[in-house]
Design a protein around this motif. Structure first.
Motif, PDB file in Angstrom:
ATOM      1  N   ARG A 410     -33.675  50.213  36.215  1.00 17.56           N
ATOM      2  CA  ARG A 410     -34.620  49.539  35.316  1.00 17.56           C
ATOM      3  C   ARG A 410     -35.028  48.174  35.868  1.00 17.56           C
ATOM      4  NH1 ARG A 410     -33.696  49.811  29.074  1.00 17.56           N
ATOM      5  NH2 ARG A 410     -34.926  51.680  29.522  1.00 17.56           N
ATOM      6  N   ARG A 411     -34.068  47.425  36.402  1.00 21.97           N
ATOM      7  CA  ARG A 411     -34.409  46.103  36.942  1.00 21.97           C
ATOM      8  C   ARG A 411     -35.303  46.233  38.172  1.00 21.97           C
ATOM      9  NH1 ARG A 411     -36.386  41.836  35.956  1.00 21.97           N
ATOM     10  NH2 ARG A 411     -35.704  39.951  37.027  1.00 21.97           N
ATOM     11  N   ALA A 412     -35.083  47.243  38.985  1.00 18.32           N
ATOM     12  CA  ALA A 412     -35.944  47.471  40.145  1.00 18.32           C
ATOM     13  C   ALA A 412     -37.375  47.790  39.706  1.00 18.32           C
ATOM     14  CB  ALA A 412     -35.387  48.610  40.994  1.00 18.32           C
ATOM     15  N   ALA A 413     -37.524  48.581  38.664  1.00 13.07           N
ATOM     16  CA  ALA A 413     -38.862  48.892  38.154  1.00 13.07           C
ATOM     17  C   ALA A 413     -39.547  47.635  37.632  1.00 13.07           C
ATOM     18  CB  ALA A 413     -38.770  49.948  37.051  1.00 13.07           C
ATOM     19  N   GLU A 414     -38.815  46.801  36.914  1.00 11.72           N
ATOM     20  CA  GLU A 414     -39.404  45.575  36.369  1.00 11.72           C
ATOM     21  C   GLU A 414     -39.802  44.612  37.480  1.00 11.72           C
ATOM     22  OE1 GLU A 414     -36.389  44.166  33.777  1.00 11.72           O
ATOM     23  OE2 GLU A 414     -36.857  45.582  32.147  1.00 11.72           O
ATOM     24  N   ARG A 415     -39.012  44.530  38.550  1.00 14.14           N
ATOM     25  CA  ARG A 415     -39.368  43.646  39.654  1.00 14.14           C
ATOM     26  C   ARG A 415     -40.658  44.095  40.344  1.00 14.14           C
ATOM     27  NH1 ARG A 415     -35.859  39.792  41.712  1.00 14.14           N
ATOM     28  NH2 ARG A 415     -37.680  39.312  42.985  1.00 14.14           N
ATOM     29  N   HIS A 416     -40.994  45.353  40.253  1.00 16.54           N
ATOM     30  CA  HIS A 416     -42.235  45.866  40.827  1.00 16.54           C
ATOM     31  C   HIS A 416     -43.384  45.846  39.819  1.00 16.54           C
ATOM     32  CE1 HIS A 416     -39.564  47.394  43.975  1.00 16.54           C
ATOM     33  NE2 HIS A 416     -40.639  47.537  44.727  1.00 16.54           N
ATOM     34  N   GLY A 417     -43.151  45.292  38.638  1.00 11.99           N
ATOM     35  CA  GLY A 417     -44.191  45.286  37.613  1.00 11.99           C
ATOM     36  C   GLY A 417     -44.329  46.612  36.897  1.00 11.99           C
ATOM     37  N   GLY A 418     -43.312  47.451  36.981  1.00 12.06           N
ATOM     38  CA  GLY A 418     -43.360  48.759  36.333  1.00 12.06           C
ATOM     39  C   GLY A 418     -42.372  48.859  35.189  1.00 12.06           C
ATOM     40  N   SER A 419     -41.942  50.090  34.906  1.00 16.45           N
ATOM     41  CA  SER A 419     -41.040  50.303  33.772  1.00 16.45           C
ATOM     42  C   SER A 419     -40.217  51.561  34.022  1.00 16.45           C
ATOM     43  CB  SER A 419     -41.828  50.447  32.468  1.00 16.45           C
ATOM     44  OG  SER A 419     -42.693  51.584  32.528  1.00 16.45           O
ATOM     45  N   LEU A 420     -39.119  51.658  33.300  1.00 14.12           N
ATOM     46  CA  LEU A 420     -38.251  52.836  33.333  1.00 14.12           C
ATOM     47  C   LEU A 420     -38.108  53.359  31.916  1.00 14.12           C
ATOM     48  CD1 LEU A 420     -36.306  54.760  34.825  1.00 14.12           C
ATOM     49  CD2 LEU A 420     -34.467  53.129  34.317  1.00 14.12           C
ATOM     50  N   THR A 421     -38.478  54.614  31.708  1.00 10.55           N
ATOM     51  CA  THR A 421     -38.390  55.252  30.395  1.00 10.55           C
ATOM     52  C   THR A 421     -37.297  56.304  30.429  1.00 10.55           C
ATOM     53  OG1 THR A 421     -40.771  54.915  30.057  1.00 10.55           O
ATOM     54  CG2 THR A 421     -39.662  56.497  28.616  1.00 10.55           C
ATOM     55  N   LEU A 422     -36.370  56.210  29.490  1.00 14.19           N
ATOM     56  CA  LEU A 422     -35.239  57.132  29.405  1.00 14.19           C
ATOM     57  C   LEU A 422     -35.320  57.869  28.078  1.00 14.19           C
ATOM     58  CD1 LEU A 422     -32.487  54.657  30.677  1.00 14.19           C
ATOM     59  CD2 LEU A 422     -33.735  56.344  32.023  1.00 14.19           C
ATOM     60  N   THR A 423     -35.356  59.207  28.148  1.00 16.39           N
ATOM     61  CA  THR A 423     -35.504  60.001  26.927  1.00 16.39           C
ATOM     62  C   THR A 423     -34.978  61.404  27.168  1.00 16.39           C
ATOM     63  OG1 THR A 423     -37.101  60.777  25.271  1.00 16.39           O
ATOM     64  CG2 THR A 423     -37.824  60.769  27.557  1.00 16.39           C
ATOM     65  N   ASN A 424     -34.835  62.138  26.094  1.00 18.54           N
ATOM     66  CA  ASN A 424     -34.460  63.553  26.187  1.00 18.54           C
ATOM     67  C   ASN A 424     -35.705  64.404  26.361  1.00 18.54           C
ATOM     68  OD1 ASN A 424     -31.610  63.254  25.857  1.00 18.54           O
ATOM     69  ND2 ASN A 424     -31.929  62.908  23.657  1.00 18.54           N
ATOM     70  N   HIS A 425     -35.636  65.402  27.228  1.00 19.59           N
ATOM     71  CA  HIS A 425     -36.766  66.278  27.455  1.00 19.59           C
ATOM     72  C   HIS A 425     -36.929  67.224  26.267  1.00 19.59           C
ATOM     73  CE1 HIS A 425     -39.415  69.222  29.403  1.00 19.59           C
ATOM     74  NE2 HIS A 425     -39.702  68.242  30.272  1.00 19.59           N
ATOM     75  N   PRO A 426     -38.181  67.501  25.849  1.00 23.65           N
ATOM     76  CA  PRO A 426     -38.371  68.399  24.688  1.00 23.65           C
ATOM     77  C   PRO A 426     -37.754  69.773  24.887  1.00 23.65           C
ATOM     78  CG  PRO A 426     -40.408  67.238  25.226  1.00 23.65           C
ATOM     79  CD  PRO A 426     -39.439  66.942  26.321  1.00 23.65           C
ATOM     80  N   GLU A 427     -37.643  70.262  26.142  1.00 23.75           N
ATOM     81  CA  GLU A 427     -37.102  71.593  26.405  1.00 23.75           C
ATOM     82  C   GLU A 427     -35.626  71.548  26.793  1.00 23.75           C
ATOM     83  OE1 GLU A 427     -39.544  73.416  29.319  1.00 23.75           O
ATOM     84  OE2 GLU A 427     -41.394  73.235  28.144  1.00 23.75           O
ATOM     85  N   GLY A 428     -35.023  70.378  26.630  1.00 23.37           N
ATOM     86  CA  GLY A 428     -33.605  70.249  26.934  1.00 23.37           C
ATOM     87  C   GLY A 428     -33.368  69.412  28.174  1.00 23.37           C
ATOM     88  N   GLY A 429     -32.236  68.779  28.181  1.00 24.29           N
ATOM     89  CA  GLY A 429     -31.906  67.948  29.324  1.00 24.29           C
ATOM     90  C   GLY A 429     -32.362  66.504  29.143  1.00 24.29           C
ATOM     91  N   PHE A 430     -32.091  65.709  30.167  1.00 21.50           N
ATOM     92  CA  PHE A 430     -32.408  64.281  30.133  1.00 21.50           C
ATOM     93  C   PHE A 430     -33.525  63.993  31.118  1.00 21.50           C
ATOM     94  CE2 PHE A 430     -31.623  59.792  31.229  1.00 21.50           C
ATOM     95  CZ  PHE A 430     -31.605  59.249  29.948  1.00 21.50           C
ATOM     96  N   LEU A 431     -34.455  63.075  30.737  1.00 24.06           N
ATOM     97  CA  LEU A 431     -35.614  62.761  31.568  1.00 24.06           C
ATOM     98  C   LEU A 431     -35.682  61.256  31.788  1.00 24.06           C
ATOM     99  CD1 LEU A 431     -38.286  63.624  32.980  1.00 24.06           C
ATOM    100  CD2 LEU A 431     -39.422  63.291  30.769  1.00 24.06           C
ATOM    101  N   ALA A 432     -35.760  60.859  33.049  1.00 26.09           N
ATOM    102  CA  ALA A 432     -35.955  59.454  33.420  1.00 26.09           C
ATOM    103  C   ALA A 432     -37.278  59.346  34.169  1.00 26.09           C
ATOM    104  CB  ALA A 432     -34.803  58.958  34.293  1.00 26.09           C
ATOM    105  N   VAL A 433     -38.161  58.458  33.707  1.00 21.20           N
ATOM    106  CA  VAL A 433     -39.488  58.294  34.301  1.00 21.20           C
ATOM    107  C   VAL A 433     -39.615  56.871  34.816  1.00 21.20           C
ATOM    108  CG1 VAL A 433     -41.982  58.393  33.951  1.00 21.20           C
ATOM    109  CG2 VAL A 433     -40.488  60.022  32.768  1.00 21.20           C
ATOM    110  N   LEU A 434     -39.827  56.748  36.113  1.00 21.26           N
ATOM    111  CA  LEU A 434     -40.002  55.453  36.771  1.00 21.26           C
ATOM    112  C   LEU A 434     -41.480  55.281  37.093  1.00 21.26           C
ATOM    113  CD1 LEU A 434     -38.430  53.000  38.010  1.00 21.26           C
ATOM    114  CD2 LEU A 434     -38.453  54.257  40.166  1.00 21.26           C
ATOM    115  N   GLU A 435     -42.141  54.301  36.468  1.00 26.01           N
ATOM    116  CA  GLU A 435     -43.560  54.044  36.692  1.00 26.01           C
ATOM    117  C   GLU A 435     -43.723  52.755  37.480  1.00 26.01           C
ATOM    118  OE1 GLU A 435     -45.969  54.104  33.255  1.00 26.01           O
ATOM    119  OE2 GLU A 435     -45.781  56.270  32.939  1.00 26.01           O
ATOM    120  N   LEU A 436     -44.552  52.815  38.540  1.00 20.69           N
ATOM    121  CA  LEU A 436     -44.780  51.670  39.409  1.00 20.69           C
ATOM    122  C   LEU A 436     -46.271  51.476  39.617  1.00 20.69           C
ATOM    123  CD1 LEU A 436     -42.141  52.482  42.181  1.00 20.69           C
ATOM    124  CD2 LEU A 436     -41.852  50.937  40.255  1.00 20.69           C
ATOM    125  N   PRO A 437     -46.736  50.221  39.646  1.00 24.82           N
ATOM    126  CA  PRO A 437     -48.153  49.978  39.967  1.00 24.82           C
ATOM    127  C   PRO A 437     -48.362  50.122  41.471  1.00 24.82           C
ATOM    128  CG  PRO A 437     -47.027  47.905  39.625  1.00 24.82           C
ATOM    129  CD  PRO A 437     -46.025  48.962  39.336  1.00 24.82           C
TER     130      PRO A 437
END
Length: 445
Positions: A410-437
């Motif tokens: 998460r800190r690495a994403a923020e240093r790049h001006g992005g974000s890290l989203t942590l959530t459960n996938h609708p079809e099961g399992g865990f999903l982590a999404v790293l967004e970067l500009p």
């Protein structure tokens, strides 16, 4: 006290006073004749009044007018036509004219001041040259009276301008005083955003500065709070492995050689855990330090390398890598690689052996999106908001790590001006999404 307030106020006031005073003095010195002719209560209307008497009543009436003027105001007048000939005798005696002629090289010695003006009659169109001779005492008396109004006006103007300067000075120094207090509070870690709320509402440069200062102060306070919390968490996390090491060393000191040989592997494991924990702590702290210059990062190459490194142990589950080529981002490659590696290893830890971990990268809405999905049990909804905080581990996962992997990502994403989203996938399992500009960014606080 030599404060900025008095310096600015004195500068404004002195500048205004000097400019106003010098303007009046210079104008008066350079245009004395024009000043007297336009301001003297007798001379400013005299040509018009004399021409009216002369053209309507004749030379006798015009001569009587000038003689009355001399008796009342002690002013001698001569009137010449366009040819230079006297129109009427006037009131200037011949002996005075002869004396004036003798003093033409030194007019300052004359007991009177000589002024001339031309007047063109609107009725006859004739141009007359009027020559005035005013005694110095009479002129000095008028000067003293004529300066009363300009001096009064100057004093009134100075009072008004002084008040204006005071308001301008206050409008500059008061915001500076508030900013100084805010800087002091920030240094004492007692800064409150509402201390500059009124100043931030201004629509000038000070309002913009106060808004930026509020944003900076809030960010610094957040960093200070997070560093303090990190220090408390580090102290807590280090205490457990150190305690286990101390116990193991105490047991080894009292054990027999055979039993001591059995304790060495335990000591090695505790040292390895402690080394891994310190390494992750240093990595998290290094993310807040100044970084080197950013560079273009080929995500397809980076993700392929991270995926291959994760599979070096030869253990399941496999990794399903899909990259929408070409993808590149401007940033720090080591930081991005560490973030993706933490997300990928976390997903492989909880994913079943027969289900591949999905590592996908694509471009969406102008941003780079890197997603990591496992097919494990996911996380409880009440813990999703806390995931990514340093040293937080969901219940039942205390042995899975130190709780720093997601925080580093998460800190690495923020240093790049992005974000890290942590959530459960609708079809099961865990999903982590790293967004970067994709565009180059500057390291933030």
């Amino acid at each position: 006290m030599r404060s900025l307030f008095w310096r600015i106020l004195a500068s404004f006031w002195l500048a205004i006073a000097l400019v106003a005073g010098l303007s009046i003095l210079v104008g008066h010195m350079l245009n004395q004749d024009a000043w007297i002719l336009s301001r003297h209560p007798v001379l400013n209307e005299l040509p018009k009044r004399w021409a009216t008497h002369f053209e309507e009543e004749g030379p006798g009436a015009a001569q009587d007018f000038l003689e009355k003027l001399k008796r009342r105001h002690r002013i001698d007048v001569q009137v010449l036509n366009s040819s230079g000939e006297p129109v009427i005798p006037g009131t200037f005696p011949p002996r005075a004219a002869a004396f004036e002629a003798r003093q033409k090289d030194d007019p300052q010695q004359l007991p009177w001041r000589r002024l001339t003006t031309e007047y063109t009659s609107p009725n006859s169109g004739e141009t007359y040259l009027l020559i005035y001779r005013i005694p110095h005492p009479e002129l000095d008396q008028w000067h003293r009276q004529s300066l009363v109004w300009p001096i009064s006006a100057l004093l009134i103007a100075l009072v008004v301008l002084t008040l204006f300067s005071l308001l301008v000075t206050l409008s500059i120094t008061r915001p500076l005083s508030r900013l100084r207090s805010a800087v002091y509070d920030l240094g004492q870690t007692s800064y409150q955003q509402h201390s500059l709320a009124q100043l931030a509402n201004r629509r000038d440069e000070f309002g913009v500065l106060a808004t930026d200062f509020n944003r900076m102060g809030a960010r610094l306070q957040s960093l200070i709070a997070s560093q303090r919390q990190l220090l408390r968490d580090v102290s807590h996390e280090l205490r457990s492995p150190l305690a286990r090491l101390r116990i193991a060393l105490a047991l080894a000191g009292r054990a027999s050689p055979e039993e001591r040989e059995k304790l060495w592997p335990r000591l090695d494991r505790e040292c390895d855990r402690l080394e891994a924990l310190i390494s992750e702590i240093l990595t998290l702290a290094r993310l807040d330090a100044d970084m080197a210059k950013t560079e273009p990062v080929d995500l397809q190459t980076l993700l392929q390398r991270v995926s291959n490194d994760a599979l070096l142990d030869g253990l399941p589950p496999p990794i399903d890598l899909q990259v929408q080529a070409p993808l590149s981002v401007e940033g720090w490659p080591d930081m991005i690689e560490r973030a993706v590696d933490n997300l990928l290893r976390n997903a492989r830890r909880f994913s079943p052996a027969d289900r591949a971990v999905e590592l996908h990268a694509s471009r969406r809405d102008g941003r780079i999106r890197i997603s990591v999905r496992d097919h494990g049990p996911g996380a409880a909804s009440e813990h999703l908001a806390q995931l990514g905080e340093p040293f937080f581990r969901a219940p039942g996962q205390a042995s899975a790590g130190h709780g720093l992997g997601l925080a580093i990502a998460r800190r690495a994403a923020e240093r790049h001006g992005g974000s890290l989203t942590l959530t459960n996938h609708p079809e099961g399992g865990f999903l982590a999404v790293l967004e970067l500009p994709p565009e180059p960014i500057t390291a933030s606080l």
